[in-house]
Design an enzyme around this catalytic site. Structure first.
Site, PDB file in Angstrom:
ATOM      1  N   ASP A 148     -45.818 -81.604   5.195  1.00  0.00           N
ATOM      2  CA  ASP A 148     -44.819 -81.648   6.316  1.00  0.00           C
ATOM      3  C   ASP A 148     -45.624 -81.764   7.519  1.00  0.00           C
ATOM      4  O   ASP A 148     -44.724 -81.775   8.693  1.00  0.00           O
ATOM      5  CB  ASP A 148     -44.424 -80.052   6.558  1.00  0.00           C
ATOM      6  N   LYS A 162     -48.115 -80.035   8.971  1.00  0.00           N
ATOM      7  CA  LYS A 162     -48.805 -78.725   9.644  1.00  0.00           C
ATOM      8  C   LYS A 162     -50.041 -78.925  10.229  1.00  0.00           C
ATOM      9  O   LYS A 162     -50.323 -78.720  11.270  1.00  0.00           O
ATOM     10  CB  LYS A 162     -48.642 -77.681   8.780  1.00  0.00           C
ATOM     11  N   SER A 163     -50.979 -79.352   9.498  1.00  0.00           N
ATOM     12  CA  SER A 163     -52.316 -79.801   9.981  1.00  0.00           C
ATOM     13  C   SER A 163     -52.364 -80.522  11.081  1.00  0.00           C
ATOM     14  O   SER A 163     -53.015 -80.456  12.325  1.00  0.00           O
ATOM     15  CB  SER A 163     -53.259 -80.183   8.941  1.00  0.00           C
ATOM     16  N   ASP A 176     -52.891 -69.794   9.957  1.00  0.00           N
ATOM     17  CA  ASP A 176     -52.126 -71.333   9.304  1.00  0.00           C
ATOM     18  C   ASP A 176     -52.040 -70.891   7.881  1.00  0.00           C
ATOM     19  O   ASP A 176     -52.998 -70.778   6.937  1.00  0.00           O
ATOM     20  CB  ASP A 176     -53.165 -72.234   9.453  1.00  0.00           C
ATOM     21  N   MET A 211     -39.965 -86.321  13.393  1.00  0.00           N
ATOM     22  CA  MET A 211     -38.675 -87.082  13.859  1.00  0.00           C
ATOM     23  C   MET A 211     -38.913 -88.602  13.917  1.00  0.00           C
ATOM     24  O   MET A 211     -37.869 -89.495  13.985  1.00  0.00           O
ATOM     25  CB  MET A 211     -38.361 -86.677  15.370  1.00  0.00           C
ATOM     26  N   SER A 245     -13.045 -43.875  12.654  1.00  0.00           N
ATOM     27  CA  SER A 245     -12.512 -44.490  11.408  1.00  0.00           C
ATOM     28  C   SER A 245     -13.565 -46.020  11.436  1.00  0.00           C
ATOM     29  O   SER A 245     -13.574 -46.749  12.637  1.00  0.00           O
ATOM     30  CB  SER A 245     -11.069 -45.120  11.633  1.00  0.00           C
ATOM     31  N   SER A 282     -16.717 -45.789  10.898  1.00  0.00           N
ATOM     32  CA  SER A 282     -18.053 -45.639  11.527  1.00  0.00           C
ATOM     33  C   SER A 282     -19.208 -45.529  10.567  1.00  0.00           C
ATOM     34  O   SER A 282     -20.416 -45.708  10.650  1.00  0.00           O
ATOM     35  CB  SER A 282     -18.110 -44.214  12.067  1.00  0.00           C
ATOM     36  N   SER A 290     -11.944 -36.298  11.619  1.00  0.00           N
ATOM     37  CA  SER A 290     -11.786 -34.724  12.206  1.00  0.00           C
ATOM     38  C   SER A 290     -12.318 -34.942  13.485  1.00  0.00           C
ATOM     39  O   SER A 290     -13.320 -34.235  13.868  1.00  0.00           O
ATOM     40  CB  SER A 290     -12.819 -33.771  11.230  1.00  0.00           C
TER      41      SER A 290
END
Lengths: 608, 304
Positions: A22, A24-25, A94, A151, A445, A447, A517
């Site tokens: 990809d 990365k390095s 890394d 890209m 109601s 909750s 209640s």
């Protein structure tokens, strides 16, 4: 905010990960190179282009450290490097992208506040990316940044960028991620790493560097819950001892009352040394030496906390476990060593609830966990531990699993809850008992009263406790089908429930009743008729209940279709002193259940 | 009124606290730890941290110095001063074998020299004293292969490092279990950079060998490395002696450690010089430049 001077910079750990190739390095090389973080003798070894700039294909060599990895063209381990900015110092963890090395992702993000995950723009969302996203989410990494790299190889296409962004967002919708950012880059050409470049005018967001420099990093600086796992106790003078440890939450002062766990010995803090210097106070993250009144016994593995704010004290727990071992699977009934904080103890796997399919995030039944798998596991430890759930305190809620024969670290765990009463052949189910009591769940109601009470009921009945559920809707359909929703009818309904539950309580049943209640007076009336009345306020804001609106009632009430609807057209009186106050917007269902169980145990409603 | 501000740690405080935690962890979990003491600035920081970790108690382990016999004399003087100052239990190990003694100062660059003068006596001292854990002052920013080193770094019975068989380190939980005969190298300042070291030395007022500060020095230019004229570096015929303000950025054996020309006589000046520098720290060491993966090869053999 004050501008911090050079000496007071933050230290931020950034984990970077991606699939093989990809780039990365190259990206990290680019970041260091364009930030002028490299020295001449390091640069001298790299080939330059005609303008004297290091060629894109050589940037990766800056960070690839081990010789045989370089031959294979891949990195194998987590590698740590540094770079420094005026406001902040970074440690980059890394993480390599090879599929079989998931453990390194867990390792890399375990200390990180930012996870930077790379995607190859040509390939899009891969299985490995999903794994990285999932792990970053599972380990509660505060900030996730998705870098869509290469890209340049998709003609800097905005459409491609949006497509990948959509896929990632859809995948993450099933998980809770606190903060997410997307950045399109070309590490090879240098676009959007340090400099914006001119190839993606359609992208308005930050470059990687400006993202890193400007992000407000949320830290785990918990200053409320005091926790000190003890490393060792040493002699500091004749007849004087000191206990050493690094504070993992909260603040402590000389003279404070504390408890030593798991023994629950009470004592007072006599002296505090912070990094060797005598102080009056110490806080989260500091390495301290404490001495205590009365020369109490404190040893390695003990946890110091405050009496009114204890961690969970248990020898059973449930956790998400990530399995690292390529030789042996994690199996039920097997015994391992578990290291939690400074405590090492034997632990037995009592149940594997399920494993998670990384592709779909669905859970699957399983009897084992293999290399790279992540699942929910129940364990029982030989020694009692003091811990918190991972979501509340990472250091107090995590552990590693060690194989006793090979001494390898074979797994890592994030604690989800107290492992309440695991099903196990060897534990007599009859060994648990309970008293009769009424757990009165009150709240708006929607909750979450029923959800929490159902889960509690399920877990208590699993181990054979006498427990019963009284649910508003169910009672309305049967016992009180003749009643409406006027104040009088509501009171009548509650009287009937109160009557039934008092009968059950008398016969030793633990009753969970879930009713809105809304009136304080009525709840007080019911309380008087019960020996063990435990009021549980399920506190969820009206806005949140309305947002959830599971039954569509709020919509109807707002439209005027329902009269006297609590919260909309009728009031809800909050309990003033409930026995248990649950804030559902800050806790998971399991944590809510845990809170109730802790109370029941502490008050001897349930016991072994 | 931001209360939070008072309760957060700066980067140096975080690094210090972490290092102290690591030192204590190793002492708590190992039967017989030792601290490797190289006399350099990183060792000075390490010693200071060890002192803080157990104060007001005393440092509960011995320190070990492997002496090649070619160290700067100022380093040996400093070592003795520290021994007294910290009341250290100090072991000095020297390889007295014929083979090791046969090396002259001119060999100090070679792989064989390192192996016989440093690695062998180190492993011998560890084995003879049955030390099961050894603290080292290595930092991950020093060199590429160090970047992948663990904080608790497992060594087999021969003291050898296997980069593929290292244990993952998660959160602050370190797996320190070893079998009989195996050992652990522990690196408490792994996460520090050279800058952090200098800023910390300044903040804590830590004493270091005077050679780190610039002074008028007689130097010889040997293959681009500026060595100091002393008993180990005697000018050969035709060699020109240069006299300049110079200091040492790292300290090792006199014949293989190059000086840098510098006017920095105070810590502030050193830090400022570092900020401007374009040469990496180990760029002044002849031993690391033999080949690209040289440090890794030495580490596999057992070198720190």
């Amino acid at each position: 905010m004050n501008k911090k001077n050079k000496k007071d910079r933050d230290l931020v750990v950034l984990a970077t990960s991606g699939s093989v190739d990809d780039g990365k390095s190259t990206l990290i090389g680019r970041l260091l190179y364009d930030c002028n973080e490299l020295y001449d003798d390091q640069l001298a070894k790299l080939e330059k282009d005609e303008n004297g700039k290091v060629k894109g294909e050589y940037l990766a060599h800056i960070t690839d450290g081990l010789s045989d990895e370089r031959e294979q063209g891949i990195t194998i381990d987590v590698a740590y490097r540094h770079f420094s900015r005026p406001e902040r110092k970074y440690i980059i963890a890394d993480v390599p992208g090879h599929e079989q090395y998931t453990r390194n992702m867990v390792t890399g993000v375990s200390k990180a506040s930012i996870a930077m995950i790379l995607i190859d723009a040509r390939k899009g969302l891969q299985t490995q990316t999903k794994r990285h996203l999932f792990i970053a989410g599972l380990l509660e990494t505060p900030h996730i940044v998705i870098v869509i790299n290469k890209m340049d190889l998709v003609d800097y296409s905005e459409e491609r960028y949006r497509e990948i962004k959509k896929d990632v967002t859809a995948f993450l919708s099933k998980m809770s991620v606190r903060d997410l950012q997307f950045i399109p880059v070309s590490a090879f050409k240098g676009d959007m790493v340090v400099n914006r470049g001119e190839n993606m005018p359609w992208y308005q967001g930050p470059t990687i560097l400006s993202y890193l420099d400007n992000i407000e990093v949320s830290t785990d600086n918990n200053l409320i819950d005091f926790r000190l796992p003890i490393q060792m106790t040493i002699k500091i003078a004749q007849d004087k001892r000191g206990s050493l440890g690094q504070i993992r939450g909260g603040v402590i002062n000389v003279g404070d009352d504390v408890v030593i766990l798991p023994a629950k010995t009470k004592t007072k803090v006599k002296e505090i040394y912070v990094s060797g210097e005598k102080r009056e106070q110490a806080f989260n993250g500091q390495s301290v030496l404490l001495s205590f009144e009365n020369e109490v016994d404190v040893s390695r593995g003990d946890v110091i906390a405050r009496a009114n704010n204890l961690p969970i004290i248990s020898n059973e727990l449930e956790a998400s476990v990530s399995w690292f071992d390529d030789e042996e699977d994690l199996n039920i009934d097997k015994t391992y060593l578990l290291k939690h904080g400074t405590k090492t103890t034997r632990a037995k796997i009592t149940d594997i609830k399920y494993k998670i399919d990384i592709e779909t995030l669905h859970s699957e039944k399983t009897k084992k966990l293999s290399l790279n798998e992540i699942g929910r596991v129940a364990l029982r430890t030989n020694d009692t531990l003091g811990f918190d759930v991972y979501a509340k305190n990472k250091n107090m809620g995590s552990f590693i699993i060690i194989d006793e024969l090979s001494n390898k670290t074979v797994g890592a765990g994030m604690i989800i809850s107290r492992g309440l009463f695991q099903k196990d052949k060897k534990v007599e189910i009859d060994s648990y008992k309970n008293k009769g009591a009424l757990l009165w769940f009150t709240g708006l109601s929607g909750s979450g009263k029923s959800t929490i009470a159902d889960r509690l009921h399920e877990r208590l009945s699993e181990i054979g406790l006498q427990t019963e559920r009284l649910d508003g809707d169910v009672v309305r359909e049967g016992l009180s089908s003749d009643l409406g929703f006027s104040k009088e009818d509501r009171d009548k309904n509650l009287d009937r429930i109160s009557f039934i539950s008092s009968l059950l309580e008398k016969h030793g049943v633990l009753v969970s009743a879930t009713f809105v209640s809304p009136y304080e007076k009525k709840r007080k009336e019911i309380r008087k008729k019960h020996k063990n009345f435990i009021e549980i306020f399920v506190d969820t804001s009206l806005g949140e209940c309305e947002k959830r609106d599971v039954k569509g009632l709020y919509k109807k009430a707002r439209a005027g279709e329902i009269e006297n609807f609590t919260g909309i057209s009728d009031k809800y009186e909050k309990p003033k002193n409930p026995e248990i106050h649950i804030k559902t917007e800050k806790a998971s269902i399991d944590e809510c259940v845990e809170q109730i169980v802790s109370y029941l145990e502490a008050n001897n409603i349930i016991s072994k | 009124m931001n209360k939070n501000n008072n309760f957060s740690l700066t980067h140096l405080e975080r690094l210090e606290s972490e290092a102290i935690f690591i030192i204590r962890e190793a002492v708590a979990e190992f039967g017989k730890p030792v601290m490797l003491y190289s006399i350099g600035k990183d060792s000075s920081v390490l010693l200071h941290l060890a002192k803080k970790a157990f104060a007001p108690g005393r440092i509960p382990f011995p320190v070990l110095h492997v002496d090649t016999g070619f160290k700067f004399s100022e380093m040996i003087d400093f070592r003795e001063k520290m021994r007294e100052k910290f009341d250290l239990d100090m072991i000095v190990e020297k390889n007295m074998s014929k083979e090791a003694q046969s090396f002259g100062p001119e060999d100090a660059h070679s792989e064989e020299y390192i192996f016989h003068k440093k690695t062998t006596p180190l492993l011998k001292a560890l084995e003879e004293n049955e030390f099961d854990a050894a603290f080292g002052g290595a930092r991950r920013d020093e060199e590429k292969s160090r970047a992948k080193e663990r904080i608790f770094s497992h060594r087999n019975v021969d003291g050898v490092w296997d980069p593929k068989n290292q244990r993952p380190e998660l959160w602050n939980v370190y797996n320190s279990r070893i079998k009989k005969g195996e050992s652990m190298r522990v690196f408490p300042i792994s996460n520090w950079t050279e800058f952090d070291i200098w800023e910390y030395i300044k903040r804590e007022n830590i004493e270091i060998v005077p050679l780190y500060f610039a002074q008028k020095t007689k130097l010889l230019d040997r293959n681009g490395v500026l060595v100091r004229v002393d008993e180990y570096n005697v000018p050969k015929e035709g060699e020109k002696i240069i006299e300049e303000m110079a200091r040492f950025r790292t300290l090792g054996c006199s014949p293989s450690t190059g000086a840098v020309l510098s006017e920095a006589t105070t810590l502030d000046e050193i830090i400022e010089e570092l900020r401007q520098s374009t040469i990496s720290e180990r760029g002044t060491r002849a031993i690391d430049n033999n080949k690209d993966s040289s440090m890794e090869d030495k580490k596999r053999e057992g070198y720190f």
